[in-house]
Design a protein around this motif. Structure first.
Motif, PDB file in Angstrom:
ATOM      1  N   CYS A 139      -4.913  -2.758   0.316  1.00  0.00           N
ATOM      2  CA  CYS A 139      -5.735  -3.962   0.154  1.00  0.00           C
ATOM      3  C   CYS A 139      -5.696  -4.871   1.373  1.00  0.00           C
ATOM      4  CB  CYS A 139      -5.350  -4.732  -1.107  1.00  0.00           C
ATOM      5  SG  CYS A 139      -3.829  -5.693  -0.956  1.00  0.00           S
ATOM      6  N   LYS A 140      -4.772  -4.584   2.295  1.00  0.00           N
ATOM      7  CA  LYS A 140      -4.698  -5.421   3.502  1.00  0.00           C
ATOM      8  C   LYS A 140      -5.139  -4.661   4.751  1.00  0.00           C
ATOM      9  CE  LYS A 140      -1.467  -8.537   4.660  1.00  0.00           C
ATOM     10  NZ  LYS A 140      -0.118  -9.112   4.831  1.00  0.00           N
ATOM     11  N   THR A 141      -5.627  -3.426   4.553  1.00  0.00           N
ATOM     12  CA  THR A 141      -6.010  -2.611   5.705  1.00  0.00           C
ATOM     13  C   THR A 141      -7.523  -2.573   5.810  1.00  0.00           C
ATOM     14  OG1 THR A 141      -4.041  -1.262   5.327  1.00  0.00           O
ATOM     15  CG2 THR A 141      -5.731  -0.350   6.787  1.00  0.00           C
ATOM     16  N   ARG A 142      -8.050  -3.296   6.770  1.00  0.00           N
ATOM     17  CA  ARG A 142      -9.508  -3.341   6.928  1.00  0.00           C
ATOM     18  C   ARG A 142     -10.015  -2.021   7.471  1.00  0.00           C
ATOM     19  NH1 ARG A 142     -12.238  -8.843   7.881  1.00  0.00           N
ATOM     20  NH2 ARG A 142     -13.794  -7.487   8.846  1.00  0.00           N
ATOM     21  N   MET A 143     -11.147  -1.597   6.941  1.00  0.00           N
ATOM     22  CA  MET A 143     -11.742  -0.349   7.423  1.00  0.00           C
ATOM     23  C   MET A 143     -12.084  -0.452   8.903  1.00  0.00           C
ATOM     24  SD  MET A 143     -11.860   1.796   4.891  1.00  0.00           S
ATOM     25  CE  MET A 143     -13.165   2.972   5.215  1.00  0.00           C
ATOM     26  N   ASP A 144     -12.522  -1.634   9.356  1.00  0.00           N
ATOM     27  CA  ASP A 144     -12.938  -1.718  10.764  1.00  0.00           C
ATOM     28  C   ASP A 144     -11.741  -1.762  11.727  1.00  0.00           C
ATOM     29  OD1 ASP A 144     -12.062  -4.317  10.436  1.00  0.00           O
ATOM     30  OD2 ASP A 144     -14.052  -5.217  10.551  1.00  0.00           O
ATOM     31  N   SER A 145     -10.514  -1.680  11.171  1.00  0.00           N
ATOM     32  CA  SER A 145      -9.345  -1.560  12.056  1.00  0.00           C
ATOM     33  C   SER A 145      -8.990  -0.091  12.283  1.00  0.00           C
ATOM     34  CB  SER A 145      -8.142  -2.282  11.438  1.00  0.00           C
ATOM     35  OG  SER A 145      -7.674  -1.577  10.294  1.00  0.00           O
ATOM     36  N   LEU A 146      -9.752   0.817  11.643  1.00  0.00           N
ATOM     37  CA  LEU A 146      -9.433   2.257  11.712  1.00  0.00           C
ATOM     38  C   LEU A 146     -10.480   2.979  12.560  1.00  0.00           C
ATOM     39  CD1 LEU A 146      -8.684   2.577   7.890  1.00  0.00           C
ATOM     40  CD2 LEU A 146      -6.979   2.548   9.714  1.00  0.00           C
ATOM     41  N   PRO A 147     -10.131   4.138  13.094  1.00  0.00           N
ATOM     42  CA  PRO A 147     -11.142   4.920  13.846  1.00  0.00           C
ATOM     43  C   PRO A 147     -12.130   5.560  12.875  1.00  0.00           C
ATOM     44  CG  PRO A 147      -9.030   6.080  13.795  1.00  0.00           C
ATOM     45  CD  PRO A 147      -8.803   4.783  13.087  1.00  0.00           C
ATOM     46  N   LEU A 148     -13.334   5.013  12.805  1.00  0.00           N
ATOM     47  CA  LEU A 148     -14.284   5.414  11.758  1.00  0.00           C
ATOM     48  C   LEU A 148     -15.115   6.636  12.123  1.00  0.00           C
ATOM     49  CD1 LEU A 148     -15.447   1.842  10.689  1.00  0.00           C
ATOM     50  CD2 LEU A 148     -13.673   3.271   9.678  1.00  0.00           C
ATOM     51  N   ASP A 149     -14.943   7.145  13.328  1.00  0.00           N
ATOM     52  CA  ASP A 149     -15.720   8.320  13.733  1.00  0.00           C
ATOM     53  C   ASP A 149     -15.039   9.628  13.315  1.00  0.00           C
ATOM     54  OD1 ASP A 149     -13.608   7.846  15.406  1.00  0.00           O
ATOM     55  OD2 ASP A 149     -14.650   8.455  17.237  1.00  0.00           O
ATOM     56  N   GLN A 150     -13.942   9.508  12.565  1.00  0.00           N
ATOM     57  CA  GLN A 150     -13.268  10.709  12.058  1.00  0.00           C
ATOM     58  C   GLN A 150     -12.759  10.404  10.646  1.00  0.00           C
ATOM     59  OE1 GLN A 150      -9.308  10.764  14.387  1.00  0.00           O
ATOM     60  NE2 GLN A 150     -10.778   9.720  15.714  1.00  0.00           N
ATOM     61  N   PRO A 151     -12.493  11.445   9.845  1.00  0.00           N
ATOM     62  CA  PRO A 151     -12.035  11.176   8.468  1.00  0.00           C
ATOM     63  C   PRO A 151     -10.743  10.357   8.467  1.00  0.00           C
ATOM     64  CG  PRO A 151     -12.634  13.486   8.731  1.00  0.00           C
ATOM     65  CD  PRO A 151     -12.664  12.883  10.108  1.00  0.00           C
ATOM     66  N   ILE A 152     -10.650   9.461   7.484  1.00  0.00           N
ATOM     67  CA  ILE A 152      -9.452   8.627   7.348  1.00  0.00           C
ATOM     68  C   ILE A 152      -8.575   9.243   6.258  1.00  0.00           C
ATOM     69  CG2 ILE A 152      -8.629   6.334   6.672  1.00  0.00           C
ATOM     70  CD1 ILE A 152     -11.404   5.342   7.730  1.00  0.00           C
ATOM     71  N   ASP A 153      -7.365   9.598   6.639  1.00  0.00           N
ATOM     72  CA  ASP A 153      -6.441  10.215   5.685  1.00  0.00           C
ATOM     73  C   ASP A 153      -5.805   9.152   4.798  1.00  0.00           C
ATOM     74  OD1 ASP A 153      -6.816  12.767   6.622  1.00  0.00           O
ATOM     75  OD2 ASP A 153      -5.141  12.670   8.037  1.00  0.00           O
ATOM     76  N   ILE A 154      -5.862   9.357   3.481  1.00  0.00           N
ATOM     77  CA  ILE A 154      -5.178   8.461   2.540  1.00  0.00           C
ATOM     78  C   ILE A 154      -4.261   9.322   1.686  1.00  0.00           C
ATOM     79  CG2 ILE A 154      -5.439   6.566   0.898  1.00  0.00           C
ATOM     80  CD1 ILE A 154      -7.208   5.995   3.205  1.00  0.00           C
ATOM     81  N   PHE A 155      -2.978   9.151   1.873  1.00  0.00           N
ATOM     82  CA  PHE A 155      -1.999   9.969   1.154  1.00  0.00           C
ATOM     83  C   PHE A 155      -1.023   9.064   0.402  1.00  0.00           C
ATOM     84  CE2 PHE A 155      -2.210  14.525   2.312  1.00  0.00           C
ATOM     85  CZ  PHE A 155      -3.392  14.469   3.051  1.00  0.00           C
ATOM     86  N   PRO A 156      -0.388   9.606  -0.650  1.00  0.00           N
ATOM     87  CA  PRO A 156       0.632   8.797  -1.355  1.00  0.00           C
ATOM     88  C   PRO A 156       1.875   8.654  -0.486  1.00  0.00           C
ATOM     89  CG  PRO A 156       0.548  11.028  -2.251  1.00  0.00           C
ATOM     90  CD  PRO A 156      -0.561  10.941  -1.239  1.00  0.00           C
ATOM     91  N   MET A 157       2.735   7.694  -0.834  1.00  0.00           N
ATOM     92  CA  MET A 157       3.989   7.515  -0.087  1.00  0.00           C
ATOM     93  C   MET A 157       4.822   8.787  -0.191  1.00  0.00           C
ATOM     94  SD  MET A 157       5.229   3.594  -0.649  1.00  0.00           S
ATOM     95  CE  MET A 157       5.156   3.514  -2.423  1.00  0.00           C
ATOM     96  N   LYS A 158       5.271   9.249   0.974  1.00  0.00           N
ATOM     97  CA  LYS A 158       5.945  10.553   1.015  1.00  0.00           C
ATOM     98  C   LYS A 158       7.346  10.529   0.395  1.00  0.00           C
ATOM     99  CE  LYS A 158       7.515  13.995   4.433  1.00  0.00           C
ATOM    100  NZ  LYS A 158       8.948  13.823   4.529  1.00  0.00           N
ATOM    101  N   SER A 159       8.011   9.375   0.427  1.00  0.00           N
ATOM    102  CA  SER A 159       9.415   9.341  -0.003  1.00  0.00           C
ATOM    103  C   SER A 159       9.598   9.314  -1.516  1.00  0.00           C
ATOM    104  CB  SER A 159      10.116   8.126   0.604  1.00  0.00           C
ATOM    105  OG  SER A 159      10.122   8.235   2.001  1.00  0.00           O
ATOM    106  N   PHE A 160       8.501   9.200  -2.255  1.00  0.00           N
ATOM    107  CA  PHE A 160       8.611   9.096  -3.712  1.00  0.00           C
ATOM    108  C   PHE A 160       7.803  10.211  -4.384  1.00  0.00           C
ATOM    109  CE2 PHE A 160       8.958   4.753  -1.976  1.00  0.00           C
ATOM    110  CZ  PHE A 160      10.289   4.545  -2.289  1.00  0.00           C
ATOM    111  N   PRO A 161       8.263  10.669  -5.555  1.00  0.00           N
ATOM    112  CA  PRO A 161       7.535  11.762  -6.218  1.00  0.00           C
ATOM    113  C   PRO A 161       6.130  11.331  -6.624  1.00  0.00           C
ATOM    114  CG  PRO A 161       9.689  11.339  -7.267  1.00  0.00           C
ATOM    115  CD  PRO A 161       9.455  10.231  -6.298  1.00  0.00           C
ATOM    116  N   VAL A 162       5.188  12.223  -6.442  1.00  0.00           N
ATOM    117  CA  VAL A 162       3.804  11.931  -6.833  1.00  0.00           C
ATOM    118  C   VAL A 162       3.680  12.040  -8.346  1.00  0.00           C
ATOM    119  CG1 VAL A 162       1.411  12.751  -6.715  1.00  0.00           C
ATOM    120  CG2 VAL A 162       2.831  12.746  -4.659  1.00  0.00           C
ATOM    121  N   ILE A 163       3.025  11.054  -8.944  1.00  0.00           N
ATOM    122  CA  ILE A 163       2.658  11.159 -10.363  1.00  0.00           C
ATOM    123  C   ILE A 163       1.250  11.754 -10.421  1.00  0.00           C
ATOM    124  CG2 ILE A 163       2.179   9.896 -12.496  1.00  0.00           C
ATOM    125  CD1 ILE A 163       4.303   7.841 -11.606  1.00  0.00           C
TER     126      ILE A 163
END
Ligand code: SF4
Ligand code: SF4
Ligand code: FES
Length: 251
Positions: free
Chosen positions: A77-101
């Motif tokens: 909620c604090k990460t603006r899309m225009d702060s990311l490189p929009l010419d390539q897919p944006i990876d969104i993954f769950p936190m790695k250190s905790f088990p995925v539900i």
């Protein structure tokens, strides 16, 4: 890249559960001011109503929407899309250190088990309830924590070495510091820090400080002073000698 240069952007979002999964691509129309959580909500509303996303305040204050955006732990909620490189897919993954539900939702309940190990505030008997403003400011920094667990997620002791049994993690050094540095608290948590929270495993890489959305100086202001307390309590040869003399039977 100027805002509005892309009509659409691709989000590559992890879909899966504790048994495994894979990223899926979603094309999302960009809106000025959009944050990553908005884009995830757009996907839920238009393409994948079963996409699991945890959030609550959308204001950077509840600590619920933590995830990894292009490999970096962030509040979505604090990460603006225009702060990311929009010419390539944006990876969104769950936190790695905790088990995925499911999808982006992880099981962070281990943190609350660690929290229960920490003795709460214990007022020192016989002292006036007055505090110097500098002491108030010092612990106030630690009370800003929103329990997003991004620091826990990035810490290599948990993330890469799986030391959950021996290590409490930066979030709980912050909580312990808020109690240990309270001028009216009378408990000592030095043994807990050494034996149960494993503060010696921290090698002060400062990765936790770098990802904290509340800008808490976790390493400099919490961990290093706590390490010094542990050293004073258990490894200072002069203090050890004084304690030995005091505890020796009188002849
Ligand atoms: S400074 Fe210590 S607690 Fe913080 S990420 Fe590095 S090892 Fe972990
Ligand atoms: S210390 Fe910072 S990064 Fe860690 S849980 Fe609290 S707010 Fe999040
Ligand atoms: S939704 Fe509350 S911090 Fe992001």
């Amino acid at each position: 890249m100027a805002e509005g240069s892309f009509a659409e952007v691709t989000l590559r979002v992890f879909r899966g559960d504790k048994d495994g999964g894979a990223p899926a691509d979603y094309s999302v129309p960009l809106v000025p001011g959009m944050v990553v959580l908005d884009a995830l909500h757009w996907i839920q509303a238009h393409q994948a109503p079963d996409l699991a996303v945890r959030w609550n305040c959308k204001a950077g204050k509840c600590g619920s929407c933590s995830a990894e955006v292009n490999g970096r732990p962030r509040l979505t909620c604090k990460t603006r899309m225009d702060s990311l490189p929009l010419d390539q897919p944006i990876d969104i993954f769950p936190m790695k250190s905790f088990p995925v539900i499911k999808d982006l939702v992880t099981d962070v309940s281990w943190n609350f088990k660690v929290n229960r190990k920490i003795p709460p505030f214990q007022p020192r008997p016989g002292v006036a309830w007055k505090m110097d403003q500098r002491d108030v400011d010092r612990i106030q920094e630690f009370r800003k924590c929103i329990e997003c667990f991004l620091c826990q997620n990035i810490c290599h002791v948990l993330r890469d070495h799986d030391k959950q049994e021996q290590f409490g993690g930066p979030r709980f050094f912050v909580r312990t510091a808020s109690l240990e540095m309270h001028p009216l608290d009378g408990a000592s948590r030095a043994r807990l820090l050494k034996d149960e929270l494993g503060i010696g495993l921290c090698n002060i890489t400062k990765c936790c400080t770098e990802v904290c959305p509340e800008d808490i100086h976790i390493t400099d202001n919490a961990i290093i002073p706590l390490k010094e307390r542990v050293v004073d309590e258990f490894y200072d040869p002069l203090l050890m000698l004084v304690r030995k003399i005091r505890s020796a039977p009188k002849s």
